[in-house]
Design a protein around this motif. Structure first.
Motif, PDB file in Angstrom:
ATOM      1  N   GLU A 426       0.788  -1.367  -0.027  1.00  0.00           N
ATOM      2  CA  GLU A 426       0.287  -0.014  -0.050  1.00  0.00           C
ATOM      3  C   GLU A 426       0.769   1.220   0.113  1.00  0.00           C
ATOM      4  N   ALA A 427       2.284   1.132   0.219  1.00  0.00           N
ATOM      5  CA  ALA A 427       3.164   2.208   0.412  1.00  0.00           C
ATOM      6  C   ALA A 427       3.043   2.939  -1.098  1.00  0.00           C
ATOM      7  N   PRO A 428       3.069   4.425  -0.938  1.00  0.00           N
ATOM      8  CA  PRO A 428       3.530   5.030  -2.326  1.00  0.00           C
ATOM      9  C   PRO A 428       5.133   5.122  -2.479  1.00  0.00           C
ATOM     10  N   ASP A 429       5.604   5.383  -3.548  1.00  0.00           N
ATOM     11  CA  ASP A 429       6.945   5.725  -3.959  1.00  0.00           C
ATOM     12  C   ASP A 429       7.500   6.401  -3.021  1.00  0.00           C
ATOM     13  N   PHE A 430       8.960   6.130  -2.685  1.00  0.00           N
ATOM     14  CA  PHE A 430       9.495   6.704  -1.395  1.00  0.00           C
ATOM     15  C   PHE A 430      10.084   7.897  -2.106  1.00  0.00           C
ATOM     16  N   ASN A 431      10.055   9.119  -1.775  1.00  0.00           N
ATOM     17  CA  ASN A 431      10.453  10.357  -1.934  1.00  0.00           C
ATOM     18  C   ASN A 431      11.431  10.988  -0.907  1.00  0.00           C
ATOM     19  N   PRO A 432      12.683  11.081  -0.760  1.00  0.00           N
ATOM     20  CA  PRO A 432      13.462  11.286   0.457  1.00  0.00           C
ATOM     21  C   PRO A 432      13.219  12.824   0.639  1.00  0.00           C
ATOM     22  N   VAL A 433      13.231  13.660  -0.295  1.00  0.00           N
ATOM     23  CA  VAL A 433      12.711  15.068  -0.096  1.00  0.00           C
ATOM     24  C   VAL A 433      11.412  15.206   0.632  1.00  0.00           C
ATOM     25  N   PHE A 434      10.373  14.873  -0.032  1.00  0.00           N
ATOM     26  CA  PHE A 434       9.201  15.049   0.905  1.00  0.00           C
ATOM     27  C   PHE A 434       9.245  14.349   2.182  1.00  0.00           C
ATOM     28  N   TYR A 435       9.746  13.019   2.156  1.00  0.00           N
ATOM     29  CA  TYR A 435       9.727  12.392   3.487  1.00  0.00           C
ATOM     30  C   TYR A 435      10.417  13.314   4.776  1.00  0.00           C
ATOM     31  N   THR A 436      11.597  13.769   4.082  1.00  0.00           N
ATOM     32  CA  THR A 436      12.315  14.711   5.312  1.00  0.00           C
ATOM     33  C   THR A 436      11.270  16.001   5.610  1.00  0.00           C
ATOM     34  N   LEU A 437      10.550  16.597   4.486  1.00  0.00           N
ATOM     35  CA  LEU A 437       9.615  17.576   4.917  1.00  0.00           C
ATOM     36  C   LEU A 437       8.607  17.040   6.040  1.00  0.00           C
ATOM     37  N   ASP A 438       8.183  15.643   5.505  1.00  0.00           N
ATOM     38  CA  ASP A 438       6.945  15.325   6.449  1.00  0.00           C
ATOM     39  C   ASP A 438       7.516  15.430   7.971  1.00  0.00           C
ATOM     40  N   LEU A 439       9.069  15.122   8.164  1.00  0.00           N
ATOM     41  CA  LEU A 439       9.526  14.947   9.483  1.00  0.00           C
ATOM     42  C   LEU A 439       9.613  16.442  10.049  1.00  0.00           C
ATOM     43  N   LEU A 440       9.884  17.316   9.103  1.00  0.00           N
ATOM     44  CA  LEU A 440      10.100  18.687   9.674  1.00  0.00           C
ATOM     45  C   LEU A 440       9.253  19.531   9.889  1.00  0.00           C
ATOM     46  N   LEU A 441       8.148  19.125   9.198  1.00  0.00           N
ATOM     47  CA  LEU A 441       6.962  20.162   9.335  1.00  0.00           C
ATOM     48  C   LEU A 441       5.819  19.663   9.781  1.00  0.00           C
ATOM     49  N   PRO A 442       5.641  20.194  11.063  1.00  0.00           N
ATOM     50  CA  PRO A 442       4.392  19.190  11.815  1.00  0.00           C
ATOM     51  C   PRO A 442       3.055  19.490  11.457  1.00  0.00           C
ATOM     52  N   THR A 460      16.712   7.336  14.963  1.00  0.00           N
ATOM     53  CA  THR A 460      16.965   8.455  15.570  1.00  0.00           C
ATOM     54  C   THR A 460      17.247   9.828  15.056  1.00  0.00           C
ATOM     55  N   LEU A 461      17.790   9.988  13.514  1.00  0.00           N
ATOM     56  CA  LEU A 461      17.794  10.925  12.831  1.00  0.00           C
ATOM     57  C   LEU A 461      16.073  11.598  12.703  1.00  0.00           C
ATOM     58  N   SER A 462      15.453  10.616  12.233  1.00  0.00           N
ATOM     59  CA  SER A 462      14.043  11.059  12.070  1.00  0.00           C
ATOM     60  C   SER A 462      13.516  11.725  13.583  1.00  0.00           C
ATOM     61  N   TYR A 463      13.973  11.350  14.596  1.00  0.00           N
ATOM     62  CA  TYR A 463      13.365  11.987  15.867  1.00  0.00           C
ATOM     63  C   TYR A 463      14.052  13.180  15.834  1.00  0.00           C
ATOM     64  N   VAL A 464      15.285  13.461  15.686  1.00  0.00           N
ATOM     65  CA  VAL A 464      15.887  14.686  15.777  1.00  0.00           C
ATOM     66  C   VAL A 464      15.310  15.810  14.583  1.00  0.00           C
ATOM     67  N   LEU A 465      15.030  15.377  13.462  1.00  0.00           N
ATOM     68  CA  LEU A 465      14.210  15.887  12.695  1.00  0.00           C
ATOM     69  C   LEU A 465      12.972  16.620  13.064  1.00  0.00           C
ATOM     70  N   VAL A 466      12.148  15.812  13.732  1.00  0.00           N
ATOM     71  CA  VAL A 466      10.792  16.046  14.063  1.00  0.00           C
ATOM     72  C   VAL A 466      10.876  17.009  15.545  1.00  0.00           C
ATOM     73  N   VAL A 467      12.046  16.672  16.344  1.00  0.00           N
ATOM     74  CA  VAL A 467      12.031  17.838  17.438  1.00  0.00           C
ATOM     75  C   VAL A 467      12.399  19.040  16.868  1.00  0.00           C
ATOM     76  N   THR A 468      13.438  18.979  15.940  1.00  0.00           N
ATOM     77  CA  THR A 468      14.146  20.223  15.379  1.00  0.00           C
ATOM     78  C   THR A 468      12.965  20.847  14.858  1.00  0.00           C
ATOM     79  N   GLY A 469      12.304  20.408  14.077  1.00  0.00           N
ATOM     80  CA  GLY A 469      11.113  20.991  13.257  1.00  0.00           C
ATOM     81  C   GLY A 469      10.130  21.688  14.084  1.00  0.00           C
TER      82      GLY A 469
END
Length: 487
Positions: A426-442, A460-469
């Protein structure tokens, strides 16, 4: 007094009085009246003779009687306390052995210019005209407290040296002047008191030298001047006390030298002033106190501001000259505590008023940094984080730089190592740019974060990006809210 009892010099003065003629005993116009103690009987006049003339002297029909005398040595004390004198009194270039007394007297005109006197007692005197003490020299106190002069009081280049005085050497407290206090070049070796004085015109103390080191050189509490108070190029050694003064015109301290090391050099608190000029002079030596004062135009150059200032509740409509915020901010750091109102006043009167938004933001940023020093450790830590990231919201471009850097780093890492999908079918094609935006922009979702789950340190990097966002978003929203509320 019988005319037969007069000396030849006194007889000459007696006859001249009736017609208002002048008597000048001087040999040359440039002689110094300080040498008057050596003048002989040919130019000596007793004060009792002058008193008799002024109170009951002869008069000629059709002429205005007047005492007009120059270059005389006046012996005894000229005592006119409580007297009413209807004749002009002009005693210029004279030498007085004793201080004249005009306490409570009513005079038409009094002129003691260029004379040398041991002092003057004239409390509550009333002069229906002008009072001239121009270039007079006093070796004792000049008492004019409560004096009322319908015209001007002239003290140009007057010198008062009274080292043994027990009190102010020049007393003008509660005096009422119908025109100007004109005293450019005044020299006073002690306190000059103008407490409660009312001047209908200008107080001119240009080039004056007032000295009482360690004490109050000019005591002018609650002074009321309906025009200007001018101390251009004045030298004040001691406190300049103006608390509660009312000056609708200009308080001009241009080129002035104010020095009271270890104390307050200028205290102009609780005043109402049209324009305050403190410029083009050396740095003030001593504290500057402008608390609770209202000023329309504050002309203040940063170069003259001393190391200690008190500006609590100082209000001003405009601040000139226009200076970069970096040159104005140190003045706000010299007080004894954090006063947010000072920063708001500087922002409104100096920068927003003329549309300098960059300088206004710099002042507001400095305000937050100063406030940070008053917070507990966790508040300071959070403040440092806000400062570094977005400058407390006053540097929003900085947040964009951080977001772009984190976006580039996240896109690079996850582009090289795709996180596995939670539901591969069911997953869409992975896009690293929009995946990172999803983490940064709450508050924004592109459907990438919910579909993929990184492992190990990538998680761990994803958690850092979420908190920083969240941090960046919170500080940006705070800054935007603050900016909107200021408009």
């Amino acid at each position: 007094m019988e005319i037969n009892d007069l000396t030849p010099a006194e007889t000459r003065v007696w006859h001249a009085f009736a017609s208002g003629a002048s008597v000048d005993f001087r040999a040359t116009e440039d002689e110094d009246p300080a040498d008057g103690a050596s003048w002989g009987p040919e130019r000596t006049v007793r004060a009792s003779v002058l008193r008799a003339l002024l109170l009951d002297g002869p008069q000629e029909d059709g002429r205005v009687a007047a005492l007009s005398l120059a270059g005389a040595r006046v012996t005894e004390r000229l005592d006119l306390q409580y007297a009413t004198v209807d004749h002009p009194v002009r005693l210029r270039h004279c030498y007085f052995e004793e201080e004249p007394r005009f306490y409570g007297a009513r005079l038409r005109e009094l002129n003691l210019s260029e004379s040398v006197l041991p002092g003057l007692v004239s409390h509550a005197v009333r002069v229906e005209g002008v009072l001239r003490l121009t270039r007079a020299r006093f070796s004792g106190m000049v008492r004019l407290a409560g004096a009322e002069v319908t015209g001007s009081l002239y003290l140009e280049s007057t010198r008062i040296d009274a080292p043994d005085a027990e009190g102010p050497v020049l007393q003008l407290n509660q005096a009422v002047l119908g025109a100007d206090l004109w005293a450019p070049g005044l020299r006073a070796g002690g306190e000059v008191r103008l407490t409660g004085a009312r001047v209908a015109g200008t107080v001119n103390l240009t080039d004056a030298v007032l000295g009482r080191p360690g004490g109050t050189a000019l005591h002018a509490e609650t002074l009321s001047a309906e025009a200007d108070v001018v101390l251009r190029r004045a030298e004040v050694r001691g406190r300049l006390e103006l608390r509660g003064a009312r000056i609708p015109g200009r308080l001009d301290l241009s080129h002035a030298r104010l020095a009271n090391p270890g104390g307050t050099a200028l205290r102009a608190s609780s005043c109402v002033i049209g324009e305050l000029w403190l410029r083009e002079g050396p740095v003030v030596q001593g504290a500057l106190n402008l608390r609770r004062t209202q000023v329309d135009v504050l002309f203040l150059q940063p170069e003259v501001v001393p190391a200690w200032v008190q500006l609590n509740d100082l209000t001003y409509t405009s601040l000139v000259p226009h200076e970069p915020a970096e040159r104005r901010l140190p003045m706000l750091e010299k007080g004894d505590s954090y006063l947010p109102f000072l920063y708001e006043q500087l922002t409104a009167a100096a920068y927003r008023r003329i549309g300098d938004d960059d300088a206004a933001r710099s002042v507001q940023l400095a305000k937050q940094r100063r406030r940070r020093r008053t917070l507990p450790w966790y508040g300071r830590l959070w403040g440092h984080l806000q400062d570094v990231t977005v400058g407390y919201g006053f540097r929003p471009v900085r947040a964009g730089g951080w977001l772009f850097s984190l976006l580039a780093a996240g896109a690079l890492v996850y582009g090289l190592h795709h996180p596995p999908a939670l539901k591969p079918d069911e997953a869409p094609d992975f896009n690293p740019v929009f995946y990172t935006l999803d983490l940064l922009l709450p508050v924004i979702s592109f459907g990438q974060e919910a579909a993929f789950s990184p492992r190990g340190w990538y998680q761990t990097l994803s958690y850092v990006l979420v908190v920083t966002g969240w941090i960046l978003a919170t500080t940006v929203i705070t800054g935007l809210t603050r900016t909107v509320s200021r408009q």
